[in-house]
Design a protein around this motif. Structure first.
Motif, PDB file in Angstrom:
ATOM      1  N   GLN A  24       0.830  -1.199   0.000  1.00 44.83           N
ATOM      2  CA  GLN A  24       0.000   0.000   0.000  1.00 44.83           C
ATOM      3  C   GLN A  24       0.863   1.246   0.000  1.00 44.83           C
ATOM      4  O   GLN A  24       1.945   1.255   0.589  1.00 44.83           O
ATOM      5  N   THR A  26       1.087   4.556   1.650  1.00 45.66           N
ATOM      6  CA  THR A  26       0.544   5.213   2.842  1.00 45.66           C
ATOM      7  C   THR A  26       1.086   6.633   2.879  1.00 45.66           C
ATOM      8  O   THR A  26       2.284   6.840   2.759  1.00 45.66           O
ATOM      9  N   GLY A  27       0.193   7.578   3.021  1.00 48.79           N
ATOM     10  CA  GLY A  27       0.608   8.967   2.898  1.00 48.79           C
ATOM     11  C   GLY A  27       0.954   9.231   1.439  1.00 48.79           C
ATOM     12  O   GLY A  27       0.441   8.574   0.538  1.00 48.79           O
ATOM     13  N   THR A  30       5.353   7.078   1.317  1.00 54.92           N
ATOM     14  CA  THR A  30       5.755   5.840   1.987  1.00 54.92           C
ATOM     15  C   THR A  30       5.026   4.640   1.389  1.00 54.92           C
ATOM     16  O   THR A  30       3.819   4.671   1.205  1.00 54.92           O
ATOM     17  N   THR A  32       4.126   0.750   2.230  1.00 58.14           N
ATOM     18  CA  THR A  32       4.078  -0.230   3.309  1.00 58.14           C
ATOM     19  C   THR A  32       3.874  -1.606   2.690  1.00 58.14           C
ATOM     20  O   THR A  32       2.923  -1.821   1.954  1.00 58.14           O
ATOM     21  N   ARG A  49       8.596  -0.788   5.638  1.00 57.43           N
ATOM     22  CA  ARG A  49       8.193   0.505   5.082  1.00 57.43           C
ATOM     23  C   ARG A  49       9.367   1.096   4.312  1.00 57.43           C
ATOM     24  O   ARG A  49      10.501   1.027   4.764  1.00 57.43           O
TER      25      ARG A  49
END
Length: 92
Positions: A24, A26-27, A30, A32, A49
């Motif tokens: 994914q 994220t933000g 990043t 993940t 990460r």
């Protein structure tokens, strides 16, 4: 992590046959990565990460499951001003 001729960054994550992954964004900067598989009765996988470089193109990121050998994440990047200067000087 490696880099292709076209500037794409490549991350290869080793794995084993049948391992399942969840990747994914994220933000905005990043990635993940989560292993969803049990490995030989030692509980569930792991979480990693990765911070994206500032010149990454987030909507172009791809992840491919490499059958029996893990996962490959490709992160396209755009040229920075520094690399454009070198390209201009080389043409002169």
């Amino acid at each position: 992590m490696g880099e292709q001729d076209d500037g794409t960054l490549v991350i290869r994550i080793p794995g084993y046959r049948g391992e399942r992954f969840d990747v994914q964004l994220t933000g905005k900067q990043t990635i993940t990565l989560r292993s969803l598989s049990r490995y030989r009765g030692r509980g569930y996988g792991y979480i990693r990460r990765f911070q994206l470089p500032s010149n990454a193109i987030p909507n172009g990121i791809t992840a491919d499951h490499l059958r029996g050998s893990g996962l490959e994440i490709r992160i396209p990047t755009f040229e920075t001003a520094k690399s454009q200067v070198f390209a201009t000087e080389a043409q002169v």
